[in-house]
Structure formats: C-alpha cells, structure tokens
Scaffold this motif. Structure first.
Motif: not given
Lengths: 410, 405, 111
Positions: A2-3, A203-205, A393-396, A398-399
């Motif tokens: 999704d993200y 999309d971004i979470d 950190e960013l990926m957590s 963002g997703t």
C-alpha cells in the motif's frame, strides 16, 4: 504494497511476449525491503529464466533526498556473479511511477524488442528498425514514437548488440553505473531498450511525520554538502588539477539526478561556446559527464582533457563503458581514440577490467544501505546521515511496518 | 436531500458544440449523489429521447455549433420537452442558445426575450486574450469582460463561481435568481476593470423562467464547477426543485464484463489512453478554431485525465456494465493515433484542425462511454427491480443490472 | 506569499514538482504540481515553469519571463509553457513545499 511502493511488480517473459502483474506482498517487502536486496530475491525466484531484474527502493520517487535510485540486478558477464548496477538520473524514479516498482525480464526475445512501461501497462514493441542504431538515435526515435521527451530509456548501442562485456546499459543519452556488462545481457536477450514514463503516484502511511523527518534529513544533507557541485564535487574520482583546468573551459551547467541535492553531473560544451545559455540550433553541443570514475579512467589513460568530452560522447553513442575501454585508448590522440572506439564496439574480444559493486564511490555499509533504500550512492557516500538507521526509521514511518537497521544490509 | 429525491433523470448534452465543461457536471453530480445521469447528443435529441428525462442540461460550448448540430428538429424537440413540463438548465452557451438577446435573432431556441449587457456594436477593447474575448453575432459582438471566479448573490447568500463567457442578463425582477455581485482577486480582466464592472455587476447571473408546463434555469457562471462547493450546493438546491417523474432512457449497457474479460477490456483502453495522455502532456502550444470556439491542447489533456481517472474507478468495480466495448477500444486506439498525427504534423508546421476536430469528438465519445459504465454501475440499486440478479460469474456473485429493463 | 524563480540556481532535480504535488494530493507524484521542470536533455537546457493565477513564470537559463495566459511567448526558445496550463495555478501557500524542498534556493518565497 500500500505504501511507498506500487501495488504490483511485473514479470516479463521475452520468449512468449507475456507480462504478468504480481502483487507486491507486504511480507515480501518486510523480508527483502527493496532495491538490490529485493531484486536479489526476485532474481533467485526466477533464476531459470536468466533474468535481468530492474528494481527501486522504498525511497525512490519520494522526497527523501537522493531518492532517484533504480538498481539492475543480473548475472554479470564480466564477473560471472550476480551483481547490482545503479540506475541514477531519472529512470529509476520514472520506473516506479510507471506502476511497477520491480520488473523481472526473463528469457530471450525472438526478434529485437523494446519494453515500454507506462501507467501499469507493459508493451512489447518491435525494435528491428532500432537494431544497429546508436544510443542517441535510439532515445530520439523511441521518444518520438511514444510522443514525449520525459520518457526515460535504458538502452544499448552497438557494443550491447554485439554482446561485449565492455557494453553498458545506457541511461538516456548518457552512461551510468553499469560496470558489469549488463549491456551484453540486453543484447543476448534481443532487448534493445526499456522505456518508462511515470505518471502514477505513491501513498505514504504517516505522511505528515514522513515529510517532517525527510525535511530534517534534507537539512543535514545540505549542511554536509556546502555548495558542492559538478567538477569541484567529484573528489572521489582522481582528476588531475591540470585536467580540471582544461575541462573548466568547456564547462556549461551542473545537473542533478531526480530529487538529488548533489549535482555531481556536469555538461561539457565543445561544439558551442559553453557560456551560451539559450537553446540554439546546435543539436548536439556536448556531453553530460555522468560517470566521474569513467572520466578519471580516460584521463589516466592519457586521453587529452580537451578531447575527453568527445570520447565520452562516442562511447555513449556506441553503448560502451568508458572505464572498461580506457586502457585501449592509451597514447591515442582524439581522432585515433574515436576510431578505436568504433572498432572496439565491433570487436568480440574485450580485455578484463575491474568490475566493482559500487562504481561511483568506495564501497561501504552506507553504500549498501543506499542500494537497498533507493538513494543515490554518490550522495550517500558524502552524507553520514544517510545511513541504515535513518532509512529504517523513515521506512517504518512511511509504511506503518517495523524495520530496523539490519534490514538495510544485504 | 435524501436519495429518493436524487432520482431525477438528468440528460446532459454532449453533442456537437458542447465544450469539455460537461465533465464538471459529471463530477459534481457524482459528488452530490445524482447517479441517474445520461449523456445525450444531437441525434438522441432529434429521436425524442428527452421525453424520458426530468431535466435536460445544455452546458458550456459553442452555441452556433450546438444549434447547427441540433438543427430545426432538435431545437423543436427541446422546446416541446420544456413546454410539456421538462426542466431545461442552460449554462453559458446553453443560456445564450435559449434566449432572445437581439432584435433579429438567429434561429436558436429563443424561448424568451432576455437582453444581455455584453452585446455591443462597438465592444470595448481587450486588454488580454484578444483571440477569445469576442464572438461576432449578427451586426454586433458578444464580448467577455472577465474570466474566472467572481461573486454572485441570490440576495441572501453570496458565493464564488467561475465565468467563462456567460452573459450578464437583463431580466424582470421575478425571473432573477442570482446577480453578479462583485469581482475577486483572481478574476481575470479581459477589458478595463471599470468597464467590466459596468457591464457585469448588478446584472442577472441566473434566471428562472416558466415556459408552458416546464421551466428554464439559465446561468452565466458555472455553478457546476467541482472546485466551487458553495456554487455546487446552490445547483443542488435548484435540482431539488425538480420533481422526479420520468422513467429514464432504459438500459445503456450491452455487456456485463467480469474477471478476465473486464481486465482485458480496461487494459486495452488504458493502454491507448495512457499513450495518448503521454503524448498530450508533451504537446506544446496548439490551438484550434473549431466552429466559433477556440480549443487548446490543454482541454484535450483535461478530457484524457478525467477519462483516466474514470478508468481507475472502474477497475475497482466488481463488474462493468458497458455498451459496445470493442467500439470503445477502437475509439481509444484512434485517439492515440490522432494525437500522434497531430504531434507529427504540428512539428512540420502543418495544419491539424481536421485531426483536432475528430479528436475532440472522439475524446468526448470515449468519456461518455466510460462515464456510462460508471453510472450504470452506480445506478444498480436504484433501478425499480435492480436487486442482485443472483447469477454467478466465475465464482463471484453478480452485483449488476441484468434485471434492468 | 509569492514564489520567485532563480533559474540559474536550478539543478533540474524536480524536488519542487514532488513537493508541490505532495502539498496538493498528499502522495508522491510529479503530475499535480503548479511548478514543472522542462528539459532539452541533449542540450543541457533546462529550467522551471510556474503556473500562477493569470500568468506563468518561465524560468529559463537565459532569464525569467512572465507569460500571460493565452499569449505567445516572446522568446523563440523551444521550451514551451503549455503543458503546465493543465495544472492548478500556484495558490501562494505559505511555507511552500516547493521552496522548502528546493535544495539550491532556485525557488524562494517573497512577500
């Protein structure tokens, strides 16, 4: 997914002309993250089809500084091992926004073909008329055929068609980071090019937190690169001072990859006064030096600095890797060097040359993380803040999933 | 308004001369919950289809071309529709077409004498957009003093709505619904501001005229523009006054596509539309005069973008009630080819008006076909007997409208 | 707030397109920005276009030009402002994302 990624990836079988959309599952991303690492998992899964895997990282096509990177993963004709080459400039970003974060290209086409990816559509286009055309002509023809100049091309020239290990997969008109002879693999597969245009969206979470963190990171990146760009910034490549002085007399403007604050690419104008800022009738005024290590190799081999631009242009048109053929140009003047390149693109023999994981800058953990994250490796080599912890950190954010720094190791 | 009140059968004219602004109606109606929306061209009008509608909308465009397309029979059918109790909503071109604003009027709908304050034998000079501020009509000119958003009021509330050529009207008090109240920061002046003020402000922006058993609602500004929510609400209130009593035109789908068939159809259209969209987004500075209307390449891109968004929505639906899917694929392919040709011809400096006219027509028809799919799907639970038909398709339950008349 | 364009500083990275598109749609795309890059790649000729309410800023390498809607450019340069007309005009938002993410100061906010 999704993200940060597209919903699907694509598996292309050149032998049958079929393209299958496969859902990019969260679990698969949780395990393999992206970029070179996820490419590797796809490579293993489709090994039998001797695949070329094109992939992006979670931050490709995002506002994360340096989020331009695509990665080509395949078995290198040079080293015999599976290797990862960076795709800088705009092709990685456009690939992801075309609707496919990853593309597995299997088997061999019966006839010259190019793959045209746009808006979740994969078209196989007959490339018989393009076979034999140089890289610059190929770019112009495909952009004209498909109708837009923002189409990004990964293509091969004569060297790739002739399956030489000195061949490179080219990025639009210019060379890129393929030191592994992947151009020869394109040739083996009768694949003249992969064309991409990205008009999609990601999309971004937690969008607000993601932007906040990204902006903070941009601040750190900018302070790590105080005013550096172009020729003055490529201190990782060994460019002699006298050569620099000569190159400066042809220097036009610096230019950056997609969302890369570090403009380490620069344009040499030698068919027009480099101070001319207007768009004139001179159609091919010069060349973009997109490969600092290739520049260093050519200069080291003795190619005169005032001729190096034209040598680059010739190598790019033929789809040759400048660093791989540099030694063959040793002691030659401009005309002899240009003639030699013509003959090298025809030759089936190539000298062994060094193929490295990271052609732009020294290998490091940060570089590895960048290849997984989809961040320009040149930028990552310059900025400490672009590291596995930051990416996790960013990926957590963002997703909405959990990633730790180890996820950004191969 | 509850959902039953939104069951008015609405026909939107998209035939010859209609501009791209009818898509604004589509988007706004969808957002407001009106799903009994159908698209009508000049042939449908002539064939008497209006009898199945509560409301007929003539949107923005080129009134000269609309009149030419409808011909005497079409115009007569519209007049009959209104006289027999139908509601006619005209916006911009749809308004000019329906009123008499000249002593020697062209043979348009000409329902009622309503002078406009932007007709002149000697119009003020343009300060920008000279190529589109003026349209010649009989011995004089209809000129457009401003473009873009301005304020209108019904005497109680005041809201913003955009104007793209619609008239300031001079009408009896009892007819007036909306007046032009003032300009906004973003109003674009095509003539000097003071002259624009004199021409527009205080004059009627919306009027209501009873005709026979029916009625006209005529507007200068585009209250249907999806970016103007207050104006949309006003339009919603106008529609609420229309009693739903017509049966609608009946089934518009010939095929119900599911699973692989649906995917193949949408992918085929998407492929061509995507290519067209890519070419269109790279097109530069093209402009065509078709009829009396100037068309710019951005309008083509607008059509393609909106059609694209519709496809994305259709992909999410379980099934696709569609009319002549193969024709829609052929149209999409032709649109791609035409754009390619326009690009090549214009690069060579050659005229592309013929191709553009065909392109505009086809983009309209393809949009119509896909919007039909969309509303067909949305309408299924509204049909008198529109319950699940219960048929199975590849293991999935059919949710669509086999049972529709 | 309004946006000022300094095309000489532009490195054609497109962060402004991403930033403005994010501001409008909260997704990453390049398609919904009021600002748009243009590029004649082989010539290294590139710049920025910004659509405003009733005109367009063309930030070309040789200088900045304001083009009114519907009027021809007075420059003979190949880059055209046309595709951007489809976009939403800049709404002069405060603390604009295009400015915040421009890494070189090619876009700045002015009163």
């Amino acid at each position: 997914m999704d993200y940060l990624y597209t919903e699907y990836y694509l598996v292309v079988d050149l032998a049958t002309g079929e393209a299958e959309e496969v859902e990019l599952e969260e679990e698969f991303v949780q395990e393999n993250v992206g970029g070179a690492k996820l490419n590797m998992a796809l490579y293993e899964e489709h090994k039998d089809g001797e695949p070329i895997v094109l992939g992006t990282g979670p931050f490709t096509s995002t506002l994360v500084p340096g989020g331009c990177l695509g990665v080509i993963t395949a078995k290198s004709p040079v080293t015999g091992d599976v290797a990862h080459a960076p795709i800088t400039w705009n092709a990685g970003a456009e690939l992801k926004l075309s609707g496919y974060s990853f593309v597995v290209i299997k088997n061999k086409a019966d006839n010259p073909t190019y793959l045209w990816l746009h808006d979740e559509i994969a078209d196989f286009v007959d490339a018989s008329a393009l076979w034999g055309k140089d890289v610059w002509e190929t770019v112009d023809v495909i952009r004209d055929e498909q109708g837009e100049d923002r189409i990004q091309l990964l293509s091969i020239g004569k060297a790739g068609e002739n399956k030489l290990s000195t061949a490179q997969v080219m990025n639009n008109y210019w060379g890129d980071g393929d030191r592994f002879g992947f151009g020869a693999l394109f040739g083996e597969k009768n694949l003249k090019a992969v064309a991409v245009r990205g008009m999609g969206e990601l999309d971004i979470d937690d969008a607000e937190a993601f932007i906040e963190k990204t902006e903070e990171l941009l601040g750190k990146v900018k302070s790590a690169l105080p005013g550096q760009s172009g020729l003055d910034a490529i201190d990782f490549a060994d460019i002699p001072d006298d050569a620099k002085a000569a190159l400066k007399s042809q220097l036009h403007r610096v230019e950056a990859d997609f969302n890369n604050p570090f403009a380490y690419k620069f344009f040499l104008k030698y068919r027009e006064d480099p101070s001319v800022m207007k768009s004139t009738d001179v159609e091919e005024p010069g060349v973009l030096i997109s490969d600092p290590m290739g520049l260093a190799a050519l200069l080291k081999a003795g190619v005169p600095a005032d001729a190096v631009g034209e040598v680059f242009e010739k190598a790019f048109k033929l789809g040759l890797n400048p660093a791989a053929v540099a030694s063959k140009l040793s002691g030659k003047d401009k005309d002899a060097a240009l003639a030699e390149l013509d003959s090298l693109a025809e030759s089936s023999e190539a000298e062994k040359f060094e193929a490295t994981f990271s052609p732009f800058a020294p290998s490091s953990d940060r570089m590895e993380a960048a290849y997984i994250a989809g961040i320009c490796p040149v930028l990552a080599s310059k900025v400490e803040a672009l590291n596995a912890e930051m990416f996790a950190e960013l990926m957590s954010i963002g997703t909405g999933m959990d990633f730790d720094a180890d996820a950004f190791k191969m | 308004m509850d959902s039953i009140a939104r069951s008015q059968k609405i026909g939107i004219y998209i035939g010859m001369g209609a501009s791209y602004s009818w898509i604004w109606f589509v988007k706004t109606f969808d957002a407001l919950g009106f799903h009994n929306v159908y698209f009508i061209d000049e042939n449908d009008v002539c064939e008497g289809v209006l009898l199945h509608f509560d409301c007929f909308i003539l949107p923005g465009g080129d009134p000269f071309q609309v009149a030419e397309g409808l011909e005497t029979d079409g115009l007569a059918a519209i007049r009959r529709f209104v006289e027999e109790g139908g509601t006619y909503i005209g916006v911009c071109a749809g308004t000019y077409l329906s009123i008499i604003f000249h002593d020697d009027p062209l043979p348009w709908l000409n329902f009622e004498k309503v002078p406009v304050n932007n007709f002149s034998l000697d119009p003020p000079e343009a300060i920008r957009m000279k190529y589109k501020y003026l349209v010649s009509y009989q011995d004089g000119y209809v000129y457009h003093p401003v473009r873009g958003p301005l304020r209108v009021t019904d005497g109680t509330i005041s809201f913003s709505a955009p104007l793209y050529g619609g008239p300031p009207m001079i009408a009896p008090r009892e007819y007036i619904m909306l007046e032009y109240e003032g300009f906004e920061d973003k109003t674009l002046y095509l003539i000097e501001e003071d002259k624009a003020f004199e021409t527009m402000i205080g004059y009627a922006a919306g009027i209501h005229i009873p005709v026979g058993a029916g009625q006209l609602y005529l507007f200068g500004p585009h209250c249907e523009h999806p970016q103007y929510p207050q104006a949309n609400n006003y339009l919603n209130d106008v529609l609420a006054r229309i009693t739903p009593q017509s049966d609608g035109p009946g089934r518009t789908a010939t095929d119900i596509l599911h699973g692989e068939k649906k995917k193949r159809f949408l992918t085929s259209v998407k492929r061509e539309l995507s290519s067209a969209r890519i070419i269109a987004s790279g097109m530069t500075d093209l402009r065509w005069k078709i009829g009396e209307k100037i068309w710019e390449d951005e309008k083509i891109t607008y059509f393609l973008t909106e059609t694209w968004k519709t496809i994305k929505q259709l992909q999410k639906h379980e099934c696709l009630p569609v009319k002549d899917p193969s024709t829609l694929i052929s149209m999409a392919r032709r649109i791609h080819v035409l754009l390619s040709d326009i690009r090549t011809l214009s690069k060579e400096g050659r005229d592309t008006n013929t191709e553009a006219a065909e392109l505009i027509d086809l983009t309209k028809l393809l949009s119509k076909g896909l919007f039909d799919c969309y509303f067909n799907y949305k309408r299924r639970s509204w049909m008198p007997d529109g319950k699940d038909c219960g048929r199975d398709y590849s293991g999935g339950k059919c949710l669509c409208m086999h049972t529709v008349r | 707030m309004a946006i000022k364009v300094d095309p000489e500083k532009c490195i054609n990275c497109g962060a402004c397109e991403l930033g403005c598109s994010f501001y409008r749609d909260e997704v990453f795309t390049t398609m919904s920005a009021s600002v748009m890059m243009y590029r004649e790649e082989k010539k290294n000729y590139f710049g920025i276009m910004l659509k405003r309410e009733d005109d367009m800023i063309l930030g070309r390498p040789e200088g900045v030009e304001i083009q009114k809607e519907g009027e021809e450019s007075d420059s003979d340069a190949g880059a055209s402002a046309k595709p951007i007309l489809l976009r939403e005009p800049c709404d002069n938002c405060k603390n604009a994302m295009c400015v915040r993410f421009c890494p070189t100061g090619s876009l700045i906010e002015v009163d």
